[in-house]
Write a protein that holds these residues in place. Structure first.
Motif, PDB file in Angstrom:
ATOM      1  N   GLU A   1       0.964  -1.061  -0.042  1.00 50.43           N
ATOM      2  CA  GLU A   1       0.066   0.164   0.020  1.00 50.43           C
ATOM      3  C   GLU A   1       0.869   1.338  -0.166  1.00 50.43           C
ATOM      4  O   GLU A   1       0.280   2.362  -0.146  1.00 50.43           O
TER       5      GLU A   1
ATOM      6  N   GLY B   1     -10.781   4.761   1.700  1.00 53.47           N
ATOM      7  CA  GLY B   1      -9.550   4.390   1.054  1.00 53.47           C
ATOM      8  C   GLY B   1      -9.729   3.606  -0.313  1.00 53.47           C
ATOM      9  O   GLY B   1      -8.822   3.275  -1.038  1.00 53.47           O
TER      10      GLY B   1
ATOM     11  N   ASN C   1      -8.113   0.404  -3.316  1.00 53.01           N
ATOM     12  CA  ASN C   1      -6.991   1.430  -2.563  1.00 53.01           C
ATOM     13  C   ASN C   1      -6.984   2.595  -3.518  1.00 53.01           C
ATOM     14  O   ASN C   1      -5.714   3.124  -3.854  1.00 53.01           O
TER      15      ASN C   1
ATOM     16  N   VAL D   1      -6.426   5.573  -1.385  1.00 48.92           N
ATOM     17  CA  VAL D   1      -5.674   5.604   0.063  1.00 48.92           C
ATOM     18  C   VAL D   1      -4.548   6.811  -0.195  1.00 48.92           C
ATOM     19  O   VAL D   1      -3.896   6.697  -1.133  1.00 48.92           O
TER      20      VAL D   1
END
Length: 318
Positions: free
Chosen positions: A89, A262, A266, A269
């Protein structure tokens, strides 16, 4: 007729001339004023030390520790930085944050300046429109994000209802991986528009009117007056607000946290949201502080370079 003789000049009572206070009294009074001033200053310094400087220094220390609340911290060196760096991430968070900052500059930087120009030219209801423009700033950020979350709802949201009404294709808005980040940029721009507009408006009203009159006598049209008078006269404010906007958008958190969580995939995020996940979801305060230190170093270096370049540019002729 009997004349009244004026009393002799010596008989007129003159107020006694007060002698200046002794040098010792003046020094004591000056010392008392200084002690009072430093006392007020000390209160502010204590507040900054407790709520700003100490947490920042503590975060730098924890970045090199394995730390869990209630347990003894353990020094691990740069292990937290290495672990965060290899997190899948990590790259997505930095990519989304930089993209968000770039989109915010493209979408949200010119709009407040243009709106300030329009408000500055109004002759009627100027105060009313200032209040209208500033109204989003008075709404709490979480409430504003929740309103936009309903607005972006792909089913019964107002955005898609408007598109259906005008027979245009609907969008997934914040629920689509391709459109989520742009949707959040629109929310952040709307929420922070008012304060920036008022700052620009104050800068515009400080420009001497003689400059515009001289430009009009030289035959300059509206765009030329903006380019050659307005922009140079507000250059310092424009550069400073650009720096503040970049720093603020690099720390975006409320919109991803409230509207998208998020996601999706992703796509929203951000670095600050990832710091939140490390601290309060993974219970990894060392990793959260390591990521915070990375962000601090990046913003500090960027601010130093930016201020250096803009300061050196002020001395250029013309």
């Amino acid at each position: 007729m009997k004349t009244v003789e004026s009393p002799p000049r010596e008989a007129i009572a003159t107020p006694p001339v007060q002698a200046p206070p002794p040098a010792g009294d003046r020094r004591r009074r000056r010392l008392a004023d200084q002690v009072r001033a430093y006392g007020f200053l000390l209160g502010g310094l204590v507040c900054f030390a407790l709520f700003s400087w100490y947490p920042a220094i503590r975060a730098v220390v924890i970045a090199f520790q394995k730390y869990t609340p209630g347990s003894e911290p353990e020094w691990v060196g740069t292990a937290n930085f290495t672990r965060v760096w290899h997190d899948p991430e990590f790259s997505a968070a930095w990519r989304n944050t930089l993209t968000f900052t770039l989109l915010a500059l493209l979408i949200g930087f010119a709009i407040p300046f243009v709106m300030a120009l329009v408000l500055n030219e109004l002759r009627h209801a100027r105060a009313f429109f200032r209040v209208v423009v500033y109204l989003p700033v008075m709404i709490p950020p979480v409430v504003s994000a929740l309103l936009w979350k309903w607005f972006y709802d792909p089913g019964a949201g107002l955005a898609n209802e408007v598109l259906r009404f005008v027979h245009l294709p609907t969008s997934n808005w914040s629920n689509g991986a391709d459109t989520a980040l742009v949707s959040l940029v629109i929310v952040a721009t709307w929420a922070n528009l008012g304060g920036t507009v008022l700052i620009y408006l104050a800068a515009l009203q400080s420009i001497p009117g003689e400059l515009y009159e001289a430009a009009e006598l030289d035959g300059a049209n509206l765009l030329q007056r903006v380019r050659h008078v307005t922009v140079p006269q507000t250059r310092f404010v424009i550069l400073m607000l650009m720096l503040l906007q970049i720093i603020a958008t690099m720390q975006v958190f409320t919109e991803p946290f409230v509207i998208t969580g998020g996601g999706p995939e992703n796509a929203t995020v951000t670095v600050l949201y990832l710091i939140y996940k490390y601290a309060f979801l993974y219970n990894d305060f060392g990793g959260a502080c390591a990521l915070s230190v990375m962000l601090l170093v990046l913003l500090g270096a960027f601010s130093a370079v930016y201020l250096r370049l803009t300061r050196s540019g002020e001395g250029d002729p013309g």
